[in-house]
Design an enzyme around this catalytic site. Sequence first.
Site, PDB file in Angstrom:
ATOM      1  N   SER A  42       0.792  -1.234   0.000  1.00  0.00           N
ATOM      2  CA  SER A  42       0.000   0.000   0.000  1.00  0.00           C
ATOM      3  C   SER A  42       0.826   1.286   0.000  1.00  0.00           C
ATOM      4  O   SER A  42       0.252   2.375  -0.102  1.00  0.00           O
ATOM      5  CB  SER A  42      -0.952   0.015   1.198  1.00  0.00           C
TER       6      SER A  42
ATOM      7  N   LYS B 177       0.094   3.665  -2.757  1.00  0.00           N
ATOM      8  CA  LYS B 177      -0.994   4.648  -2.713  1.00  0.00           C
ATOM      9  C   LYS B 177      -0.468   6.084  -2.638  1.00  0.00           C
ATOM     10  O   LYS B 177      -1.188   7.025  -2.993  1.00  0.00           O
ATOM     11  CB  LYS B 177      -1.912   4.366  -1.521  1.00  0.00           C
TER      12      LYS B 177
ATOM     13  N   SER C 140      -6.070   3.216   4.268  1.00  0.00           N
ATOM     14  CA  SER C 140      -5.557   2.424   3.153  1.00  0.00           C
ATOM     15  C   SER C 140      -6.682   1.733   2.379  1.00  0.00           C
ATOM     16  O   SER C 140      -6.593   0.554   2.032  1.00  0.00           O
ATOM     17  CB  SER C 140      -4.564   1.376   3.673  1.00  0.00           C
TER      18      SER C 140
END
Length: 377
Positions: A98, A101, A153
């Site tokens: 993640s 991101k 997330s």
Amino acid sequence: MKHVAPVGVLLAATTFLGAPAHAGSVAAPAGTEPGSVKPGGARKEPVGGPRLGGRGVIAPTGVKAPPKTAAESYVVADADTGEVLAAKDAHGRYLPASTLKALTAITLIPKLDKTRKITPSRRAVNEEGSAVGLVPKPLYTVEDLFKALMLVSGNDCAMALAEANGGLATTLADMNAEAKRLQAYDTVAKTPSGLDKPGQSSSAYDLTLIARAGLANADFRRYISTKTDKFPAPKGHYEIGNHNRLLWSYKGMIGVKNGWTSKALGSFVGAAKRNGHTVIVSIMRHNGSFWGDVAGLLDWGFAARGKVIPVGHLVDPIPDPPPPTPTPPPVKAPVAAPKAVETAPHEESPPVGLYVLGAGLLGGVIWMAYGLRRRFR
């Protein structure tokens, strides 16, 4: 002519063997360090400096070595000067989880209106992994989705934002173009969420570049530093909290992003500010709880910055090309007037009266001659 035969032989051999017929398109040799190959394939110095091509710990001399960490790769950098203070396998390519991101956010924040209302698709709502719990109703603004993307997330938010940007394919193309603009050449985005997918990769060096670029954006800084917020729900709202534990425990922590999958293991990129200076730490592939390791590397970075010879540097983004200079309309040449055709001057015909007068005089002369002739007879 004596050179024709050798050139012909070379071209024939090139065609037969399948080798490139132009210079500079050299395939990367076996064992080439990550980050040391241009996008076109030509070998070059690792991005950020030659020492960053090594795989072991690279640290400055004259100060205490950086604390040990279970992470297979890391970078400690001064965000203000761009100096890389220490690193380990800085350009090693790993699954980013993640932490990707952060790239999604810096790519899409300038493209999407924060006040725009979004109705998530069924695909976005059902995205696997960590999620904020979207429903397919027009409850959310782009601002809401960015907050949930960076705080909890939300993989569902990543997909909804990608769809708002024109679709998944468009968003991935934009993310990869942004990575190239930042010179984050180890990074290949295959998903907007960071969920594992073959071919997806990043590096501790690239995550540091991405975080530094994000810190220059006020909206990005606001999202990553928010500890808790309210998120819309069909009946009111509910509270969401940032997954970055260091926001509560580390002095001066600004935030950025953590990630984990069973294949990627633990990854993190974060920034903290003390006494007017900002340090960034990125780690990848940590098998365990990494919060203490990150805090130790940040402490070391604050102690070392300004006192050591850096082991490399963070490159600046590629400048945007200047806008094309307006081309003035072509000046039309004046059309020349048709050239008069010169003709020979016409000789004027004698007036008719002149002919009559001449005839009269001639007749008179003849008559006088005739009269004189008869007289002399």
